[in-house]
Motif scaffolding. Structure first.
Motif, PDB file in Angstrom:
ATOM      1  N   MET A   1       0.722  -0.998  -0.200  1.00 15.47           N
ATOM      2  CA  MET A   1       0.050  -0.155   0.015  1.00 15.47           C
ATOM      3  C   MET A   1       0.852   1.119  -0.210  1.00 15.47           C
ATOM      4  SD  MET A   1      -2.944   0.686  -0.023  1.00 15.47           S
ATOM      5  CE  MET A   1      -4.719   0.925   1.013  1.00 15.47           C
ATOM      6  N   PHE A   2       2.146   1.048   0.820  1.00 14.63           N
ATOM      7  CA  PHE A   2       2.786   2.588   0.928  1.00 14.63           C
ATOM      8  C   PHE A   2       3.096   2.975  -0.613  1.00 14.63           C
ATOM      9  CE2 PHE A   2       6.808   5.361   1.924  1.00 14.63           C
ATOM     10  CZ  PHE A   2       6.077   5.612   2.623  1.00 14.63           C
ATOM     11  N   VAL A   3       4.011   1.606  -1.327  1.00 16.77           N
ATOM     12  CA  VAL A   3       4.819   1.328  -1.981  1.00 16.77           C
ATOM     13  C   VAL A   3       4.005   2.369  -3.521  1.00 16.77           C
ATOM     14  CG1 VAL A   3       5.831   1.125  -4.348  1.00 16.77           C
ATOM     15  CG2 VAL A   3       6.859  -0.085  -1.765  1.00 16.77           C
ATOM     16  N   ALA A   4       2.740   1.940  -3.121  1.00 13.39           N
ATOM     17  CA  ALA A   4       1.945   2.207  -4.426  1.00 13.39           C
ATOM     18  C   ALA A   4       1.113   3.400  -4.387  1.00 13.39           C
ATOM     19  CB  ALA A   4       0.630   0.732  -4.277  1.00 13.39           C
ATOM     20  N   GLU A   5       0.655   4.199  -3.435  1.00 15.00           N
ATOM     21  CA  GLU A   5       0.797   5.395  -3.007  1.00 15.00           C
ATOM     22  C   GLU A   5       1.403   6.639  -3.498  1.00 15.00           C
ATOM     23  OE1 GLU A   5      -1.434   7.591   0.280  1.00 15.00           O
ATOM     24  OE2 GLU A   5      -2.186   5.812   0.134  1.00 15.00           O
ATOM     25  N   HIS A   6       3.156   5.840  -2.825  1.00 12.64           N
ATOM     26  CA  HIS A   6       3.805   7.020  -2.645  1.00 12.64           C
ATOM     27  C   HIS A   6       5.518   6.602  -3.543  1.00 12.64           C
ATOM     28  CE1 HIS A   6       3.058   8.988   1.035  1.00 12.64           C
ATOM     29  NE2 HIS A   6       2.465   7.797   0.953  1.00 12.64           N
ATOM     30  N   LYS A   7       4.856   5.549  -4.719  1.00  9.28           N
ATOM     31  CA  LYS A   7       5.966   5.180  -5.417  1.00  9.28           C
ATOM     32  C   LYS A   7       7.371   5.561  -5.213  1.00  9.28           C
ATOM     33  CE  LYS A   7       2.932   5.455  -8.370  1.00  9.28           C
ATOM     34  NZ  LYS A   7       1.697   4.418  -8.227  1.00  9.28           N
ATOM     35  N   THR A   8       7.834   4.560  -3.650  1.00  8.83           N
ATOM     36  CA  THR A   8       8.666   4.934  -3.316  1.00  8.83           C
ATOM     37  C   THR A   8       9.309   4.053  -2.217  1.00  8.83           C
ATOM     38  OG1 THR A   8      10.748   6.268  -1.948  1.00  8.83           O
ATOM     39  CG2 THR A   8       8.293   6.741  -1.601  1.00  8.83           C
ATOM     40  N   PHE A   9       9.600   3.228  -1.513  1.00  5.57           N
ATOM     41  CA  PHE A   9      10.507   2.466  -0.099  1.00  5.57           C
ATOM     42  C   PHE A   9      10.303   2.942   0.667  1.00  5.57           C
ATOM     43  CE2 PHE A   9      12.134   0.399  -4.121  1.00  5.57           C
ATOM     44  CZ  PHE A   9      12.307  -0.947  -4.333  1.00  5.57           C
ATOM     45  N   PRO A  10       9.127   2.663   2.033  1.00  4.11           N
ATOM     46  CA  PRO A  10       9.247   2.634   2.984  1.00  4.11           C
ATOM     47  C   PRO A  10      10.354   2.587   4.325  1.00  4.11           C
ATOM     48  CG  PRO A  10       8.174   1.021   2.365  1.00  4.11           C
ATOM     49  CD  PRO A  10       8.617   1.858   1.543  1.00  4.11           C
ATOM     50  N   MET A  11      10.516   2.884   5.383  1.00  2.00           N
ATOM     51  CA  MET A  11      11.487   2.387   6.441  1.00  2.00           C
ATOM     52  C   MET A  11      10.391   1.258   6.594  1.00  2.00           C
ATOM     53  SD  MET A  11      13.685   5.609   7.800  1.00  2.00           S
ATOM     54  CE  MET A  11      13.311   4.915   9.288  1.00  2.00           C
ATOM     55  N   LEU A  12      10.904   0.887   7.465  1.00  2.71           N
ATOM     56  CA  LEU A  12      10.233  -0.213   7.883  1.00  2.71           C
ATOM     57  C   LEU A  12      10.710  -0.825   9.736  1.00  2.71           C
ATOM     58  CD1 LEU A  12       8.170  -2.777   8.733  1.00  2.71           C
ATOM     59  CD2 LEU A  12      10.028  -4.044   7.231  1.00  2.71           C
ATOM     60  N   GLU A  13      10.478  -0.512  10.288  1.00  3.25           N
ATOM     61  CA  GLU A  13      10.308  -0.429  12.338  1.00  3.25           C
ATOM     62  C   GLU A  13       9.989  -1.357  12.836  1.00  3.25           C
ATOM     63  OE1 GLU A  13      11.892   3.374  13.488  1.00  3.25           O
ATOM     64  OE2 GLU A  13      12.871   3.894  11.753  1.00  3.25           O
ATOM     65  N   LYS A  14      10.536  -1.895  13.871  1.00  2.94           N
ATOM     66  CA  LYS A  14       9.497  -2.771  14.596  1.00  2.94           C
ATOM     67  C   LYS A  14       9.503  -2.056  15.799  1.00  2.94           C
ATOM     68  CE  LYS A  14      10.367  -7.315  14.715  1.00  2.94           C
ATOM     69  NZ  LYS A  14      10.435  -8.355  15.638  1.00  2.94           N
ATOM     70  N   LEU A  15       8.285  -1.896  15.844  1.00  4.84           N
ATOM     71  CA  LEU A  15       7.541  -1.338  17.649  1.00  4.84           C
ATOM     72  C   LEU A  15       8.305  -1.882  18.854  1.00  4.84           C
ATOM     73  CD1 LEU A  15       4.097  -0.567  16.842  1.00  4.84           C
ATOM     74  CD2 LEU A  15       5.391   1.121  16.346  1.00  4.84           C
ATOM     75  N   LYS A  16       8.632  -0.506  19.574  1.00  5.29           N
ATOM     76  CA  LYS A  16       9.142  -0.816  20.773  1.00  5.29           C
ATOM     77  C   LYS A  16       8.106  -1.474  21.977  1.00  5.29           C
ATOM     78  CE  LYS A  16      12.276   3.653  20.491  1.00  5.29           C
ATOM     79  NZ  LYS A  16      11.741   4.651  20.473  1.00  5.29           N
ATOM     80  N   GLU A  17       8.822  -1.923  22.940  1.00  6.41           N
ATOM     81  CA  GLU A  17       7.864  -3.372  23.189  1.00  6.41           C
ATOM     82  C   GLU A  17       6.658  -2.334  23.870  1.00  6.41           C
ATOM     83  OE1 GLU A  17       7.862  -6.391  23.814  1.00  6.41           O
ATOM     84  OE2 GLU A  17       8.524  -6.021  21.974  1.00  6.41           O
ATOM     85  N   GLU A  18       6.952  -0.727  23.991  1.00  2.89           N
ATOM     86  CA  GLU A  18       5.860   0.151  25.293  1.00  2.89           C
ATOM     87  C   GLU A  18       5.289   0.605  24.256  1.00  2.89           C
ATOM     88  OE1 GLU A  18      10.062   2.366  24.596  1.00  2.89           O
ATOM     89  OE2 GLU A  18       9.146   0.674  25.692  1.00  2.89           O
TER      90      GLU A  18
END
Length: 55
Positions: free
Chosen positions: A16-33
């Motif tokens: 969805m991100f790539v289709a909308e922005h035509k670029t690669f996103p940053m992917l990060e894991k959320l912190k435990e909290e």
């Protein structure tokens, strides 16, 4: 655009991100909290990842 995703919907969030922005996103894991209070954009399960534009 920020998308929050569980393990199940991570591919959908990335697509969805790539289709909308035509670029690669940053992917990060959320912190435990953050995981405790953040729900997946696509379902009601706790999010594990955040997909967003590079900073």
């Amino acid at each position: 655009m920020k998308l929050f995703s569980c393990e199940t919907h991570i591919n959908q969030a990335l697509d969805m991100f790539v289709a909308e922005h035509k670029t690669f996103p940053m992917l990060e894991k959320l912190k435990e909290e953050e995981k405790l209070s953040t729900k997946c954009t696509y379902c009601d399960v706790a999010a594990v990842y955040i997909v967003e534009k590079e900073k």
